[in-house]
Design a protein around this motif. Structure first.
Motif: not given
Length: 800
Positions: A204-214, A264-277
């Motif tokens: 299945n497709r799921y995702e990290a659910a950190p207590m703090e969002t981005r 973070g759990f890996g989800q916050k390791m990559c550069t997200s588009p928002e971090e450029i915008v």
């Protein structure tokens, strides 16, 4: 394949000075600020003249952007600000760094330019001094966007159809990669087999659910040409390098700070588009800009993970010996082959890690990835390995049932022995050391396996269905140059730590590994305290700020203990030598004759000749007479060292056993007990290791039973709140016990291996096998996750 004797280049200094701190259950020194609410996250930070940013996101899965009318916004350019992909056209798109020749590239603009490829993709950004007004303006602008809606591509099956719409017409296909690699005589293995078994498994497709969002806050100070970015990131230095390159700024003028990061759990390791915008908007406005992701936005547009189709064919003898396996690993990459490890981040890692702790002599691996109209797939704890481990462990149980062999015996027959290690797997991964059979046996002993089997038969007579599930695993860790190469995605690694002792004898560590809940400030302080012979209270650890920490890649993929611990140990050893050299001059003794214990430096055999660390450190800085250099000396008053480490790969291992009971009337799965055996080599802090295990196990349970990002046939996400996307909670945590084995790595400094992902990797299969074992009288098979009540009832024919 074979035992490895000389394939690894080892460092000369492979030992860590172990005293009273390494191995101790030290309470986390960083916890008081979290428990008292004084920790500061991005959302807690405000700056004068700050504006709040809100992204306008596509409501459509697949569409051309026809027009965006910003003129509908009142106060545009005065109190309200808005930018689109056209405004950012000159900013280079984000693109992956994987160097495989046959991998097709799909650059992603930070704001969609001309086309959207998933519902939730950012199309524009609106900013205002009032967050509530900014939200209203974003809604207003969203209504002023005209789209030309295209046919959706909701899943991999749809992506492969000959008449499928193309997400990226310029590459002419939705499949960005497909390659097959064969190891050994796979055809011969199937010819020699007594039987073959198959499994078609959808993870299945799921995702990290950190207590703090981005969240991102950016401020550009024009007089100093200085851009400062606060981001909830796992990789501050790497993010700074990307921002510098995309926005055309000198690297020295870009400072990135990761304040407290709430998971973070890996989800916050990559550069997200928002971090450029957000930094780009700050440059345009010349004032601070802050964006905080809400939870619905997180479920819509933060990176997803885990979805794979794993197709296995296994050749076996009647006694249970596995002769060969054909595996096809197909990743659902979402709308873009994302900008870190590409859409291969799931299937490529899955295929290479598939052999696990087993002796596999013939193997055919097919790796493929397709794009669909979903949020892109990226890293999440146990990336790739979760689906791979689940499929392998599930099919082993199915084979055992088919051959009427106990599943534990089936594993033992095919499992590597400790004396075969170091061992090069058929996919080229070099297992340094481990306790594969020992972990399995320890876990089964903990539950009294024979007694459980007897009780299981008794309960079945009463109409109750209990089961036991076994899941063994190998976890690739120490993610540096060698580890990434062994995973099939070679990338250079760079990490450092600086250890400095001040004139008062206190120590400050600046490290490139960046903590977000793992307890780095405690673990690294333990390493330094033992290395220098001081109290842990005299050590301070700084991380997450590119101005105060040396360059490095940050924290991900079970690397911080091995790499961060080694860089600290090396630098601390240098400072220890510096301190002893100074003390030797003070005592008129050889540094080799000096001891350090509990912050006291003394002469061996003459304990009355002693000085405190503070006295010696003060002398190093302020006693000018100590600076007279003798031939061959290079005395520096500063007690400091910066050291680098890029380790060989190390492999942790373990076993998870789950006991469950399934209600065949409701389909509810009740987990009665979870037993974990973890072997991560030398343990720095057992309490922190236990915490990592508990968290990873719960995330694995969530993936097995609850979590699923569901899209309909039009590519619309249906799980956009925590009412319909279910995550495990503390109330649902089963009885869990953790047992430790320690098999130090012969490759790494101090014998340390990484850990933290094994629970997420192994728990889903353990749950699945326990459910299948409980429902064996019904002939139930596990072919997909999650095992929700309705899916369980379908497995046993209670509902259609």
């Amino acid at each position: 394949m074979d035992k490895v004797t000389s394939a690894v280049r080892l460092p000369k200094d492979r030992s860590i000075r172990k005293g009273k701190w390494i191995g101790a259950r030290v309470q986390r020194v960083e916890d008081p600020r979290f428990l008292t609410g004084s920790a500061k996250y991005v959302a807690d930070l405000t700056l004068p003249r700050m504006v709040h940013a809100v992204f306008v996101r596509s409501p459509h899965a697949h569409a051309y952007i026809v027009s965006i009318d910003k003129s509908v916004l009142p106060g545009l350019g005065k109190t309200a600000f808005a930018f689109t992909g056209e405004d950012m056209r000159e900013v280079p798109a984000l693109i992956d760094v994987v160097t495989l020749e046959t991998l097709l590239k799909t650059p992603q603009h930070s704001l969609a330019l001309g086309k959207v490829r998933f519902a939730g993709e950012a199309v524009a950004i609106v900013a205002h001094a009032d967050r509530y007004i900014a939200e209203d303006l974003a809604e207003l602008l969203g209504q002023a966007i005209e789209y030309d809606i295209l046919d959706p591509v909701p899943d991999v099956a749809a992506a492969s159809k000959t008449d499928a719409a193309l997400l990226h017409p310029d590459i002419g296909t939705n499949e960005v990669y497909r390659e097959t690699e064969t190891h050994g005589d796979i055809d011969g293995a199937f010819k020699a087999a007594d039987q073959s078994f198959s499994l078609r498994f959808h993870h299945n497709r799921y995702e990290a659910a950190p207590m703090e969002t981005r969240g991102v806050l950016a401020n550009y100070e024009r007089p100093d040409s200085q851009l400062t970015v606060w981001s909830s990131t796992q990789m501050p230095h790497f993010l700074g390098s990307i921002i510098s390159g995309k926005l055309g700024l000198p690297a020295q003028r870009v400072r990135v700070i990761a304040p407290e990061v709430g998971g973070g759990f890996g989800q916050k390791m990559c550069t997200s588009p928002e971090e450029i915008v957000v930094p780009w908007v700050a440059l345009q406005l010349g004032r601070p800009v802050r964006w905080i992701e809400d939870r619905r936005e997180h479920l819509l547009s933060a990176t997803h993970a885990k979805e794979q189709y794993v197709n296995l064919d296994v050749a076996v003898k009647n006694d249970g010996k596995i002769l060969g396996i054909k595996g096809e690993f197909i990743g659902d990459g979402g709308g873009y082959s994302f900008n870190t490890e590409s859409a291969l981040i799931e299937p490529a890692l899955a295929a290479k890690a598939f052999p696990g702790p087993y002796r596999l002599e013939c193997y055919e691996e097919t790796v493929a990835a397709s794009l669909t109209n979903k949020s892109p797939a990226a890293a999440y704890r146990g990336v790739g390995w979760t689906a791979s481990n689940a499929a392998r462990e599930i099919v082993i149980d199915e084979i055992a049932r088919g051959l009427d062999i106990d599943p534990a015996d089936m594993r033992r027959m095919n499992m590597l022995d400790a004396d075969e290690l170091p061992y090069k797997s058929i996919t080229g991964q070099i297992y340094d050391s481990g306790s594969y059979k020992e972990s399995l046996d320890k876990a089964l002993d903990a539950i009294d396996y024979p007694a459980f089997r007897a009780e299981q038969q008794r309960l079945r007579g009463e109409g109750r269905y209990t089961g036991v599930g076994i899941s063994c695993y190998v976890e690739q860790t120490a993610w540096g140059s060698d580890s990434s190469a062994q995973a099939g995605t070679p990338l250079p690694s760079h990490d450092n730590s600086t250890v400095t002792m001040d004139p008062g004898g206190k120590v400050t560590i600046g490290t490139s590994v960046s903590g977000h809940g793992q307890g780095h400030e405690t673990s690294l302080a333990q390493v330094a305290a033992d290395g220098l012979g001081i109290d842990i209270a005299d050590v301070r650890v700084l991380h997450g700020d590119t101005l105060t920490s040396p360059y490095g890649l940050g924290t991900y993929a079970s690397r911080s203990a091995v790499i961060g611990g080694a860089t600290v140990a090396r630098a601390a050893a240098d400072v220890r030598e510096q301190v002893l050299r100074v003390a030797g001059k003070l005592f008129e003794a050889s540094p080799e004759d000096l001891l350090i214990e509990d912050g006291i430096i003394s002469v061996a055999g003459a304990p009355s000749l002693s000085k405190t660390m503070e006295e010696v450190a003060f002398a190093a800085y302020w006693d000018g007479g100590l600076r007279d250099e003798e031939p061959g000396e290079n005395h520096q008053p500063l007690l400091s060292s910066t050291r680098f480490y890029d380790p060989p790969a190390t492999y942790s291992n373990g076993c998870v056993v789950v006991l469950t009971e399934v209600d065949t009337d409701t389909g509810v799965v009740k987990l009665d007990r979870v037993v974990v055996v973890e072997d991560c080599g030398t343990v720095i802090n057992p309490m922190i290791v236990d915490g990592q295990v508990h968290g990873a196990i719960m995330q694995g349970i969530g993936g097995a039973l609850l979590e699923h990002l569901i899209y309909d046939a039009d590519g619309q996400p249906l799980t956009t709140t925590y009412m319909d996307y279910l995550v495990p909670t503390a109330m649902g945590m089963p009885n869990m016990e953790v047992h430790h084995l320690e098999t130090p790595s012969p490759f790494s400094i101090g014998g340390i291996k990484g850990m933290g992902e094994g629970g997420q990797v192994a728990a889903p299969a353990a749950v699945a096998n326990a459910v299948a074992d409980a429902l064996a009288p019904f002939g139930a098979r596990i072919t997909h996750f999650p095992l929700s009540p309705d899916n369980v009832l379908r497995m046993i024919g209670k509902i259609a």
